[in-house]
Design a protein around this motif. Sequence first.
Motif, PDB file in Angstrom:
ATOM      1  N   LEU A   9     -33.143  38.015  26.208  1.00 48.46           N
ATOM      2  CA  LEU A   9     -32.436  37.322  27.198  1.00 48.46           C
ATOM      3  C   LEU A   9     -33.572  35.963  27.466  1.00 48.46           C
ATOM      4  N   LEU A  10     -34.687  35.827  27.049  1.00 45.64           N
ATOM      5  CA  LEU A  10     -35.676  34.950  27.325  1.00 45.64           C
ATOM      6  C   LEU A  10     -35.742  34.130  26.198  1.00 45.64           C
ATOM      7  N   VAL A  63     -35.760  28.714  30.202  1.00 45.28           N
ATOM      8  CA  VAL A  63     -34.915  29.921  29.853  1.00 45.28           C
ATOM      9  C   VAL A  63     -33.503  29.813  30.437  1.00 45.28           C
ATOM     10  N   VAL A  65     -31.729  48.692  24.525  1.00 48.87           N
ATOM     11  CA  VAL A  65     -31.389  48.007  25.796  1.00 48.87           C
ATOM     12  C   VAL A  65     -32.800  47.208  26.232  1.00 48.87           C
ATOM     13  N   LYS A  66     -33.808  47.681  26.233  1.00 46.33           N
ATOM     14  CA  LYS A  66     -35.037  46.959  26.310  1.00 46.33           C
ATOM     15  C   LYS A  66     -35.286  45.765  25.468  1.00 46.33           C
ATOM     16  N   PRO A  67     -35.301  45.975  24.112  1.00 44.29           N
ATOM     17  CA  PRO A  67     -35.332  44.492  23.510  1.00 44.29           C
ATOM     18  C   PRO A  67     -34.359  43.626  23.755  1.00 44.29           C
ATOM     19  N   SER A 106     -30.955  31.941  31.433  1.00 47.46           N
ATOM     20  CA  SER A 106     -30.469  33.146  31.466  1.00 47.46           C
ATOM     21  C   SER A 106     -30.119  33.211  33.140  1.00 47.46           C
ATOM     22  N   ASN A 141     -32.876  42.893  26.601  1.00 50.75           N
ATOM     23  CA  ASN A 141     -33.490  42.432  27.915  1.00 50.75           C
ATOM     24  C   ASN A 141     -34.597  41.315  27.672  1.00 50.75           C
ATOM     25  N   ALA A 142     -35.277  41.526  26.734  1.00 47.24           N
ATOM     26  CA  ALA A 142     -36.597  40.632  26.461  1.00 47.24           C
ATOM     27  C   ALA A 142     -35.779  39.601  25.763  1.00 47.24           C
TER      28      ALA A 142
END
Lengths: 332, 343
Positions: free
Chosen positions: B227-228, A84, B220-222, A86, B224-225
């Motif tokens: 990011l992985l 990952v 915003v929440k999607p 980030s 953040n997810a």
Amino acid sequence: MLTTSSLTIGYHHPLASELNLELRPAELVCLIGPNGVGKSTLLRTLAGMEKPLAGTVWLAGQNLHHLPPRELAKRLAIVLTGRVESPLLTARELVSLGRHPYTDWLGRLTPRDEEAIQRAMQLTDTLRFSARPLAQLSDGERQKVMIARALAQEPGVLLLDEPTAFLDLPRRVELLQLLRHLARETHTAVLLSTHDLDLALRLADRLWLLSSAGTMEVGLPEELALGGAVARVFQSEGAYFDHAIGAFRVHQPVSGPVSLSGGQYGVTAAWTWRALERVGYQVHNGSSRHAVHIEILAESRWRLLTPSGQSEHASLQSLLHQLSCASHENLL
Amino acid sequence: MSRQIFPFLVLLLVLAFGLSLAFGSVSIPFTQVVHILLGGTPEKAAWADILFKFRLPKALTAVLVGAALSTSGLQMQTLFRNPLADPYILGVSSGASLGVALVILGMGGGGTALTFISGLGTFGNFTLALAASLGAALVLGAVLLLARRVQNTLTLLVTGLMFGYLASAVVSLLIYFSQPERVQVFSLWTAGSFSGVTWPQMNVFLPAALLGLLIALTMVKPLNALLLGDDYARSLGLNVRRARVWIIVSASLLAGVSTAFCGPIWFIGVAVPHVARSLLKTADHRSLLPASLLMGAAFALLADLIAQLPGSQRVLPLNVVMSLFGVPVILSIILRQKQLRQL
């Protein structure tokens, strides 16, 4: 917990078929097999990320591929091979992303969520660096954080694809022990794929042994080793599995037989044995003497007996040197 | 430093907004600005006109465009996991340019540029905005159609680029066969400006921009997810395809509507999210998105202020100011970090 019936996996053509597997709570299962047999594909299929070509994956009685994604994420978590990238995310932020299926539309954490994050980090011993960004974590720490993230999902089934791939040996042992502890502690069914046959044999409750022919053998590690299944699946030109010692031997013997006596010097004997094998001898126990015989006289004292004479050596290097000279003479 | 920065950002925005109202080719005392805004009668009657008809809509436009492009850029950078992504990466602005080019360069045979523009009448700008919106919407539609099919985000990126090249090629072709006067008008449009938006246009611009920002907020929440990476996001229960579609809708609406009313504004969209990351030192979009939005708005106001060359009658092209003044400021912020903050 998680079972499959007549499962066929693969992308366009099947990699393995007729798989009837079962994962039980609190159990650590290692999935092993040569490269490219479809270990990752199997894991991704069990995680619902790929569709099976045929058959069904059942999760607590329901067809896993028909579960709503969010529902599935609450019951099953996966740790993948890819890194990952980030670097700004802190360990804790990353773990808290595991609460994604539980939180509201803004991703706000309730006390219940915080509790789950705390517990996941406690179990994985990652609280020490919870405020550190990913960029400043070692590979081992990073992998533990990824596992904590998966645990934060509070899954009944945890799948891991090559979790030990980037780690050195002590870290691998530590990680596998951690996973075994987690399985027991949280009553989670843990399945991981690994290349680490040796560790898998020592730590797994059961092995799933996937062969390049697309067949799966399941059983206790010891049973599979004893029955020769491990050796069959992993046989190749460069290495072979010796089920007497439960490990790979790298070279097939190319030179003649050698007998070794002096077993009372345990460690010296073991390393002498390895050295002889490495240079290509087929080593036998000293009970039956061969034409070339080596006797261990003391911790670092060897006597070499060949048809053309005998010599004593104070180092392995000089022993091996003399041995190679002697065998050249024989050939000539 | 993460949460404490917000009061400061709000203050900066209010200050920039005030400055933008007070300064221009005509100087109005700050006390008078406040007085007029509160409904008082001005010392000079013209001041009220200048304030309400020109500076207020212009400042509001700057705020909206700055917020829109920064938010859009942030979304694109996370979606494509690429620090160079900007609001125009999917070809939205190329589509808008094509629309505008077709109107300015492609329409009608004879006549000089001047008669052409006056021929468009009071709704001249509006026609351009409409053409730009249609062009942007066309590209957006094509990209969305793809986004629902394509599994891989990278494929989408490449296709977006290709759409962009295609649109640019047609624009070049139009320029090649056009009269110089019309090309000049077109190049004026590409220089970017906040002053073209009148109150009637604001009735379209404001709701469209707010809608885009609102959708962005729910993403915003999607984000953040994501990011992985797509795989992990999916394993966390996110419907990646649906999230992707909404992120693209929001980002393209923001970029498209900005381009339609103000021309393509470069630089803000790619730079501001990096500054936000540098200052906040976080990857969490719950902080990054509002911070980018506020910073982008303030930055657009300040850039426009400089472009007006207060006290003079001349106005510099907005995109020139953006780069000339923006690049040093942003380089100094980013280079002060040990390394460029990645996503």
